[in-house]
Design a protein around this motif. Structure first.
Motif, short mmCIF file in Angstrom:
data_model
loop_
_atom_site.label_atom_id
_atom_site.label_comp_id
_atom_site.label_asym_id
_atom_site.label_seq_id
_atom_site.Cartn_x
_atom_site.Cartn_y
_atom_site.Cartn_z
N TYR A 44 0.83 -1.20 0.00
CA TYR A 44 0.00 0.00 0.00
C TYR A 44 0.87 1.26 0.00
O TYR A 44 2.08 1.21 0.29
N ASN A 45 0.24 2.37 -0.30
CA ASN A 45 0.91 3.67 -0.29
C ASN A 45 0.61 4.34 1.05
O ASN A 45 -0.53 4.74 1.29
N PRO A 46 1.58 4.46 1.96
CA PRO A 46 1.30 5.03 3.29
C PRO A 46 0.73 6.44 3.25
O PRO A 46 -0.15 6.77 4.03
N GLU A 47 1.23 7.27 2.33
CA GLU A 47 0.76 8.66 2.27
C GLU A 47 -0.72 8.71 1.91
O GLU A 47 -1.51 9.41 2.55
N GLU A 48 -1.12 7.93 0.89
CA GLU A 48 -2.52 7.93 0.48
C GLU A 48 -3.40 7.26 1.53
O GLU A 48 -4.51 7.71 1.81
N THR A 49 -2.90 6.18 2.11
CA THR A 49 -3.72 5.38 3.02
C THR A 49 -3.97 6.08 4.34
O THR A 49 -5.09 6.10 4.86
N LEU A 50 -2.92 6.67 4.92
CA LEU A 50 -3.05 7.22 6.27
C LEU A 50 -3.65 8.60 6.34
O LEU A 50 -4.46 8.89 7.22
N SER A 51 -3.28 9.48 5.42
CA SER A 51 -3.65 10.89 5.59
C SER A 51 -5.15 11.10 5.58
O SER A 51 -5.71 11.73 6.49
N GLU A 52 -5.84 10.59 4.56
CA GLU A 52 -7.28 10.81 4.45
C GLU A 52 -8.04 10.10 5.58
O GLU A 52 -8.99 10.67 6.13
N ILE A 53 -7.63 8.88 5.92
CA ILE A 53 -8.34 8.14 6.96
C ILE A 53 -8.15 8.80 8.32
O ILE A 53 -9.06 8.83 9.14
N THR A 54 -6.95 9.35 8.56
CA THR A 54 -6.71 10.06 9.82
C THR A 54 -7.64 11.26 9.95
O THR A 54 -8.25 11.49 11.01
N VAL A 55 -7.78 12.03 8.88
CA VAL A 55 -8.67 13.19 8.90
C VAL A 55 -10.12 12.75 9.09
O VAL A 55 -10.85 13.31 9.91
N LEU A 56 -10.55 11.74 8.33
CA LEU A 56 -11.93 11.27 8.43
C LEU A 56 -12.24 10.79 9.84
O LEU A 56 -13.25 11.18 10.44
N LEU A 57 -11.38 9.94 10.40
CA LEU A 57 -11.62 9.39 11.74
C LEU A 57 -11.64 10.51 12.77
O LEU A 57 -12.50 10.52 13.66
N SER A 58 -10.73 11.46 12.67
CA SER A 58 -10.68 12.56 13.64
C SER A 58 -11.95 13.39 13.60
O SER A 58 -12.49 13.79 14.64
N ARG A 59 -12.46 13.62 12.40
CA ARG A 59 -13.68 14.43 12.27
C ARG A 59 -14.91 13.67 12.76
O ARG A 59 -15.81 14.27 13.36
N VAL A 60 -14.96 12.35 12.51
CA VAL A 60 -16.08 11.55 13.02
C VAL A 60 -16.10 11.61 14.55
O VAL A 60 -17.15 11.77 15.18
N ILE A 61 -14.92 11.51 15.17
CA ILE A 61 -14.83 11.61 16.63
C ILE A 61 -15.34 12.96 17.10
O ILE A 61 -16.09 13.07 18.07
N THR A 62 -14.94 14.01 16.40
CA THR A 62 -15.32 15.37 16.79
C THR A 62 -16.83 15.57 16.78
O THR A 62 -17.39 16.20 17.68
N TYR A 63 -17.50 15.04 15.76
CA TYR A 63 -18.93 15.28 15.60
C TYR A 63 -19.81 14.24 16.30
O TYR A 63 -21.03 14.38 16.32
N THR A 64 -19.20 13.21 16.87
CA THR A 64 -19.98 12.22 17.61
C THR A 64 -20.30 12.76 19.00
O THR A 64 -19.39 13.23 19.70
N PRO A 65 -21.55 12.73 19.42
CA PRO A 65 -21.91 13.27 20.74
C PRO A 65 -21.21 12.54 21.88
O PRO A 65 -20.79 11.39 21.73
N GLN A 66 -21.10 13.22 23.00
CA GLN A 66 -20.50 12.63 24.18
C GLN A 66 -21.22 11.34 24.59
O GLN A 66 -22.44 11.22 24.41
N SER A 67 -20.45 10.41 25.16
CA SER A 67 -20.95 9.14 25.69
C SER A 67 -21.33 8.14 24.61
O SER A 67 -21.81 7.05 24.92
N TYR A 68 -21.10 8.48 23.33
CA TYR A 68 -21.35 7.52 22.26
C TYR A 68 -20.02 6.95 21.78
O TYR A 68 -18.96 7.27 22.32
N GLN A 69 -20.04 6.13 20.75
CA GLN A 69 -18.85 5.35 20.39
C GLN A 69 -18.55 5.42 18.90
O GLN A 69 -19.44 5.54 18.06
N VAL A 70 -17.24 5.32 18.59
CA VAL A 70 -16.76 5.19 17.21
C VAL A 70 -15.98 3.88 17.13
O VAL A 70 -15.11 3.62 17.97
N THR A 71 -16.31 3.06 16.14
CA THR A 71 -15.65 1.77 15.96
C THR A 71 -14.95 1.74 14.61
O THR A 71 -15.55 2.08 13.59
N VAL A 72 -13.69 1.34 14.61
CA VAL A 72 -12.90 1.18 13.38
C VAL A 72 -12.69 -0.31 13.16
O VAL A 72 -12.22 -1.02 14.06
#
Length: 289
Positions: A44-72
């Motif tokens: 795999y290409n680390p630059e392509e694989t990590l950068s977008e997924i890191t941003v997506l996951l971080s934003r999902v965490i940010t917009y998920t209400p308190q006391s709820y869960q994010v699963t990868v």
């Protein structure tokens, strides 16, 4: 283009989740990692694989209400397509129409609305070298010890980025860390919709997984403002920053629409009432060296 490396994807994404767990904990959101396989060797290409997924996951965490869960979770590679599927699923609120999330992955993103949340599936080009179907001996939880400096830097940048009404957040944090996190999430949702004049209190309540009455009580207790007034205050704060920014040089009309006001006259009246000056005064002061 970038270079491909051959390595195991399972520890790669486990490490990503582990690195972001302190950020999720600060947001009071549960974050877990699951895998259908114990090893997933792929090219795999680390630059392509990590950068977008890191941003997506971080934003999902940010917009998920308190006391709820994010699963990868990650599954097998498809040898015919040369792709692996990584899923990020949140509970508590539907994020399927949030543009900031949808734009974070350029290609191969599938968004599915769930009964109590959202599932984002990312198709990763891997040039797969094979996979092993051993079940993970794990309950999905992680106990982070040390994590790379790269992820620590991501946490720091995100925390700064999503604290746009700093004084209000600090006052909320003095009451409790929970209240501070709640107001940060409110601010993040508002900022992501700030150019939309149709973004109202009802939409904000839905995004926070609260009723309109619950939202009123929480925001009123933290800011001494109604949600409607706080929304307007946040728009005007953003407008003030844009008007003062010498690098942007936006005029009053441009700023008005950028922060979600449909009428320039309404914007001017609201701005003067809030700050005691006309917006044009800020434009003039910006041009004074």
């Amino acid at each position: 283009m970038g270079f491909h490396v051959t390595a195991d994807l399972v520890p790669l994404f486990r490490g990503l989740v582990t690195g972001l767990q302190p950020y999720a904990a600060a947001q009071e959101v549960g974050l877990v990692f699951e895998s259908e396989v114990s090893h997933l060797q792929a090219s795999y290409n680390p630059e392509e694989t990590l950068s977008e997924i890191t941003v997506l996951l971080s934003r999902v965490i940010t917009y998920t209400p308190q006391s709820y869960q994010v699963t990868v979770s990650i599954g097998q590679c498809n040898e015919h397509t040369g792709r692996c599927l990584l899923a990020i699923e949140n509970t508590g609120v539907d994020l399927s129409k949030l543009g900031e999330l949808l734009s974070s992955v350029k290609n191969g993103l599938l968004v599915e609305r769930k009964k109590s949340g959202t599932r984002f599936t990312v198709s990763i080009p891997t040039n797969a070298q094979g996979s092993f179907l051993k079940k993970e001996d794990t309950n999905g939880t992680l106990l982070p010890k040390k994590y790379p400096n790269y992820y620590a830097a991501v946490v720091k940048r995100l925390t700064t980025h999503f604290s746009n009404t700093g004084n209000m957040v600090k006052a909320a944090e003095q009451k409790s860390s929970t209240e501070g996190v709640f107001l940060k999430k409110v601010n993040a949702v508002i900022q992501s919709h700030i150019s939309n004049p149709d973004f109202k209190v009802d939409t904000l309540a839905d995004a926070m997984a609260l009723s309109r009455t619950q939202l009123f009580r929480k925001i009123k207790a933290l800011t001494q403002m109604s949600p409607q007034r706080y929304l307007r205050f946040t728009r005007l704060e953003k407008a003030k920053g844009l008007l003062q920014a010498k690098d942007k040089e936006m005029n009053v009309s441009e700023v008005c629409y950028e922060v979600g006001f449909a009428s320039k006259s309404h914007f001017t009246r609201s701005f003067q009432k809030e700050f005691g000056f006309n917006p044009s005064d800020f434009v003039k002061s910006r041009n004074v060296t």
